[in-house]
Motif scaffolding. Sequence first.
Motif, PDB file in Angstrom:
ATOM      1  N   SER A  44      -1.615  26.265  10.612  1.00 38.05           N
ATOM      2  CA  SER A  44      -3.068  26.278  10.783  1.00 38.05           C
ATOM      3  C   SER A  44      -3.401  26.917  12.121  1.00 38.05           C
ATOM      4  CB  SER A  44      -3.605  24.848  10.754  1.00 38.05           C
ATOM      5  OG  SER A  44      -4.947  24.779  11.187  1.00 38.05           O
ATOM      6  N   GLY A  45      -4.610  27.434  12.230  1.00 41.62           N
ATOM      7  CA  GLY A  45      -5.084  27.867  13.534  1.00 41.62           C
ATOM      8  C   GLY A  45      -5.046  26.734  14.534  1.00 41.62           C
ATOM      9  N   VAL A 105      -6.125  39.728   6.844  1.00 40.15           N
ATOM     10  CA  VAL A 105      -4.753  39.262   7.029  1.00 40.15           C
ATOM     11  C   VAL A 105      -4.268  39.784   8.374  1.00 40.15           C
ATOM     12  CG1 VAL A 105      -2.384  39.339   6.179  1.00 40.15           C
ATOM     13  CG2 VAL A 105      -4.268  39.294   4.549  1.00 40.15           C
ATOM     14  N   SER A 106      -3.698  38.911   9.184  1.00 43.02           N
ATOM     15  CA  SER A 106      -3.145  39.339  10.466  1.00 43.02           C
ATOM     16  C   SER A 106      -1.845  38.594  10.723  1.00 43.02           C
ATOM     17  CB  SER A 106      -4.136  39.095  11.608  1.00 43.02           C
ATOM     18  OG  SER A 106      -4.400  37.711  11.764  1.00 43.02           O
ATOM     19  N   LEU A 107      -1.042  39.145  11.624  1.00 40.39           N
ATOM     20  CA  LEU A 107       0.230  38.544  11.987  1.00 40.39           C
ATOM     21  C   LEU A 107       0.077  37.847  13.323  1.00 40.39           C
ATOM     22  CD1 LEU A 107       3.169  38.410  10.930  1.00 40.39           C
ATOM     23  CD2 LEU A 107       3.659  40.394  12.382  1.00 40.39           C
ATOM     24  N   ALA A 108       0.281  36.533  13.351  1.00 43.51           N
ATOM     25  CA  ALA A 108       0.191  35.785  14.600  1.00 43.51           C
ATOM     26  C   ALA A 108       1.374  36.158  15.489  1.00 43.51           C
ATOM     27  CB  ALA A 108       0.181  34.288  14.318  1.00 43.51           C
ATOM     28  N   GLN A 109       1.102  36.380  16.775  1.00 42.31           N
ATOM     29  CA  GLN A 109       2.144  36.882  17.672  1.00 42.31           C
ATOM     30  C   GLN A 109       3.017  35.772  18.260  1.00 42.31           C
ATOM     31  OE1 GLN A 109       2.737  40.271  18.068  1.00 42.31           O
ATOM     32  NE2 GLN A 109       1.289  40.317  16.360  1.00 42.31           N
ATOM     33  N   GLY A 110       2.471  34.571  18.419  1.00 40.26           N
ATOM     34  CA  GLY A 110       3.288  33.455  18.872  1.00 40.26           C
ATOM     35  C   GLY A 110       3.668  33.527  20.346  1.00 40.26           C
ATOM     36  N   TRP A 111       4.478  32.557  20.765  1.00 39.01           N
ATOM     37  CA  TRP A 111       4.945  32.526  22.150  1.00 39.01           C
ATOM     38  C   TRP A 111       5.918  33.673  22.388  1.00 39.01           C
ATOM     39  CZ3 TRP A 111       2.492  29.425  25.351  1.00 39.01           C
ATOM     40  CH2 TRP A 111       1.934  28.245  24.860  1.00 39.01           C
ATOM     41  N   ARG A 112       5.853  34.271  23.562  1.00 42.81           N
ATOM     42  CA  ARG A 112       6.787  35.317  23.963  1.00 42.81           C
ATOM     43  C   ARG A 112       7.192  35.060  25.410  1.00 42.81           C
ATOM     44  NH1 ARG A 112       6.772  39.263  20.221  1.00 42.81           N
ATOM     45  NH2 ARG A 112       7.999  40.609  21.588  1.00 42.81           N
ATOM     46  N   HIS A 113       8.406  35.515  25.778  1.00 45.01           N
ATOM     47  CA  HIS A 113       8.838  35.386  27.170  1.00 45.01           C
ATOM     48  C   HIS A 113       7.997  36.296  28.053  1.00 45.01           C
ATOM     49  CE1 HIS A 113      12.293  33.003  26.107  1.00 45.01           C
ATOM     50  NE2 HIS A 113      12.709  33.917  25.253  1.00 45.01           N
ATOM     51  N   GLY A 114       7.421  35.736  29.099  1.00 43.08           N
ATOM     52  CA  GLY A 114       6.687  36.538  30.073  1.00 43.08           C
ATOM     53  C   GLY A 114       7.605  37.023  31.187  1.00 43.08           C
ATOM     54  N   PRO A 115       7.149  37.945  32.016  1.00 43.22           N
ATOM     55  CA  PRO A 115       7.972  38.444  33.134  1.00 43.22           C
ATOM     56  C   PRO A 115       8.225  37.334  34.144  1.00 43.22           C
ATOM     57  CG  PRO A 115       5.719  39.286  33.273  1.00 43.22           C
ATOM     58  CD  PRO A 115       5.827  38.620  31.950  1.00 43.22           C
ATOM     59  N   PRO A 116       9.474  37.155  34.579  1.00 45.46           N
ATOM     60  CA  PRO A 116       9.793  36.051  35.498  1.00 45.46           C
ATOM     61  C   PRO A 116       9.697  36.459  36.967  1.00 45.46           C
ATOM     62  CG  PRO A 116      11.819  37.083  34.776  1.00 45.46           C
ATOM     63  CD  PRO A 116      10.691  37.837  34.086  1.00 45.46           C
ATOM     64  N   VAL A 117       9.618  35.483  37.815  1.00 40.45           N
ATOM     65  CA  VAL A 117       9.837  35.647  39.246  1.00 40.45           C
ATOM     66  C   VAL A 117      11.110  34.877  39.564  1.00 40.45           C
ATOM     67  CG1 VAL A 117       8.963  35.199  41.569  1.00 40.45           C
ATOM     68  CG2 VAL A 117       7.377  35.859  39.743  1.00 40.45           C
ATOM     69  N   GLU A 123       0.579  31.146  40.703  1.00 45.60           N
ATOM     70  CA  GLU A 123      -0.656  31.924  40.781  1.00 45.60           C
ATOM     71  C   GLU A 123      -0.402  33.382  40.385  1.00 45.60           C
ATOM     72  OE1 GLU A 123      -4.084  33.112  44.087  1.00 45.60           O
ATOM     73  OE2 GLU A 123      -2.565  31.596  44.543  1.00 45.60           O
ATOM     74  N   LYS A 124       0.716  33.946  40.839  1.00 44.04           N
ATOM     75  CA  LYS A 124       1.063  35.328  40.520  1.00 44.04           C
ATOM     76  C   LYS A 124       1.354  35.478  39.024  1.00 44.04           C
ATOM     77  CE  LYS A 124       4.433  38.953  41.574  1.00 44.04           C
ATOM     78  NZ  LYS A 124       5.631  39.329  42.377  1.00 44.04           N
ATOM     79  N   LEU A 125       2.091  34.530  38.458  1.00 44.09           N
ATOM     80  CA  LEU A 125       2.418  34.589  37.032  1.00 44.09           C
ATOM     81  C   LEU A 125       1.155  34.551  36.176  1.00 44.09           C
ATOM     82  CD1 LEU A 125       5.519  32.212  36.854  1.00 44.09           C
ATOM     83  CD2 LEU A 125       5.519  34.707  36.673  1.00 44.09           C
ATOM     84  N   ILE A 126       0.238  33.666  36.527  1.00 37.54           N
ATOM     85  CA  ILE A 126      -1.004  33.540  35.763  1.00 37.54           C
ATOM     86  C   ILE A 126      -1.865  34.787  35.915  1.00 37.54           C
ATOM     87  CG2 ILE A 126      -3.187  32.267  35.623  1.00 37.54           C
ATOM     88  CD1 ILE A 126      -1.609  29.719  36.244  1.00 37.54           C
ATOM     89  N   ALA A 127      -1.905  35.346  37.130  1.00 36.24           N
ATOM     90  CA  ALA A 127      -2.721  36.538  37.369  1.00 36.24           C
ATOM     91  C   ALA A 127      -2.235  37.729  36.552  1.00 36.24           C
ATOM     92  CB  ALA A 127      -2.711  36.881  38.858  1.00 36.24           C
ATOM     93  N   GLY A 128      -0.930  37.771  36.291  1.00 33.33           N
ATOM     94  CA  GLY A 128      -0.370  38.898  35.547  1.00 33.33           C
ATOM     95  C   GLY A 128      -0.310  38.697  34.058  1.00 33.33           C
ATOM     96  N   ALA A 129      -0.767  37.534  33.573  1.00 33.09           N
ATOM     97  CA  ALA A 129      -0.683  37.224  32.150  1.00 33.09           C
ATOM     98  C   ALA A 129      -2.041  37.368  31.479  1.00 33.09           C
ATOM     99  CB  ALA A 129      -0.159  35.800  31.955  1.00 33.09           C
ATOM    100  N   ALA A 130      -2.017  37.566  30.160  1.00 32.01           N
ATOM    101  CA  ALA A 130      -3.256  37.600  29.386  1.00 32.01           C
ATOM    102  C   ALA A 130      -3.871  36.212  29.347  1.00 32.01           C
ATOM    103  CB  ALA A 130      -2.975  38.085  27.970  1.00 32.01           C
ATOM    104  N   GLU A 131      -5.188  36.156  29.271  1.00 33.43           N
ATOM    105  CA  GLU A 131      -5.865  34.874  29.134  1.00 33.43           C
ATOM    106  C   GLU A 131      -5.486  34.241  27.790  1.00 33.43           C
ATOM    107  OE1 GLU A 131      -8.066  32.954  30.996  1.00 33.43           O
ATOM    108  OE2 GLU A 131      -7.346  34.235  32.606  1.00 33.43           O
ATOM    109  N   PRO A 132      -5.204  32.944  27.757  1.00 38.26           N
ATOM    110  CA  PRO A 132      -4.866  32.311  26.489  1.00 38.26           C
ATOM    111  C   PRO A 132      -6.090  32.273  25.560  1.00 38.26           C
ATOM    112  CG  PRO A 132      -5.116  30.661  28.208  1.00 38.26           C
ATOM    113  CD  PRO A 132      -5.175  31.992  28.882  1.00 38.26           C
ATOM    114  N   GLU A 133      -5.821  32.306  24.270  1.00 35.42           N
ATOM    115  CA  GLU A 133      -6.894  32.139  23.293  1.00 35.42           C
ATOM    116  C   GLU A 133      -7.505  30.743  23.458  1.00 35.42           C
ATOM    117  OE1 GLU A 133      -7.987  34.376  21.261  1.00 35.42           O
ATOM    118  OE2 GLU A 133      -6.423  35.914  21.368  1.00 35.42           O
ATOM    119  N   PRO A 134      -8.819  30.609  23.290  1.00 37.59           N
ATOM    120  CA  PRO A 134      -9.445  29.298  23.478  1.00 37.59           C
ATOM    121  C   PRO A 134      -9.052  28.308  22.379  1.00 37.59           C
ATOM    122  CG  PRO A 134     -11.046  30.871  22.627  1.00 37.59           C
ATOM    123  CD  PRO A 134      -9.799  31.649  22.957  1.00 37.59           C
TER     124      PRO A 134
END
Length: 302
Positions: free
Chosen positions: A158-159, A258-270, A286-297
């Motif tokens: 489900s969504g 119809v769309s394909l859900a992308q799911g969790w993916r590994h983000g770039p590490p520090v 703070e740096k990790l969050i600044a470089g990441a896409a905003e989460p879906e609400p």
Amino acid sequence: MTGLCKDRVVIVTGAGRGIGRAHALAFAAEGARVVVNDVGVALDGSATGEGPAAQVVAEIEKRGGVAVANTDDVADFGGAGNLVNTALESFGRLDVLVNNAGFVRDRMLVNLGEDEWDAVIRVHLKGHFAPLRSAAGYWRAEAKAGRVPSARVINTSSGAGLLGSVGQGNYSAAKAGIAGLTLVAAAELGRYGVTVNAIAPSARTRMTEEVFAETMARPDSGFDAMAPENISPLVVWLGSAESAGVTGRVFEVEGGKVSLAQGWRHGPPVDKGARWEPGELGPVVEKLIAGAAEPEPVYGAN
């Protein structure tokens, strides 16, 4: 119809009403022999004494299709085994399992009771695992006997499971668990000729037409985007031999979309290359969050 699933044997759980009923009718229309499972309960899982599975079987037979009813509890290991045996005894084999059964007991977290948590986790998450385990045992035995199946499992997330939904902590957790279970099952069962995918549907059901009454209302004319029948074509295709190359995926489906859900993916590490001190991690996060896409609400969040 094209006969896309001609002579394939399909189990659909929770098939007495709503999306499950639409799946059962759609598979039968494409030539499948269908086991219609529904224990017959109210929206909150309480007993009703009704027999919706038999009613759907009658609908299928009236249209020239082949089906049998099953009323076992899919969240019980014995019931799940009986369900698979119903397919084997009635039609000689099993090709497709569509896990769809479920109900809701919505509460905000601070009001959510233990029994309400347990009941929803049981029917959705265990109610997916138990039939999957039983069917997988049969398919593994077939593969080891040299009869590698072309088998399919379609789970129902489900969504709410992908993004969360306010007031549905138990339901969201169960549906997220189903998405995770789908990935594991796809990885484990591919060697036996089994693909495993999931859908996250949006349609008018007993669970949605009250909570999202305005969104789910039937239009006066034109395309009814929230009709449960809109979900079934993708499920039928995923249950066909044509979908052999697709596994471990979660599809969102609503109306004609119809769309394909992308799911969790590994983000770039520090990477410090050594253990962090707690006081060092504020700027890192703070740096990790600044470089990441905003989460879906989260659904229902302000």
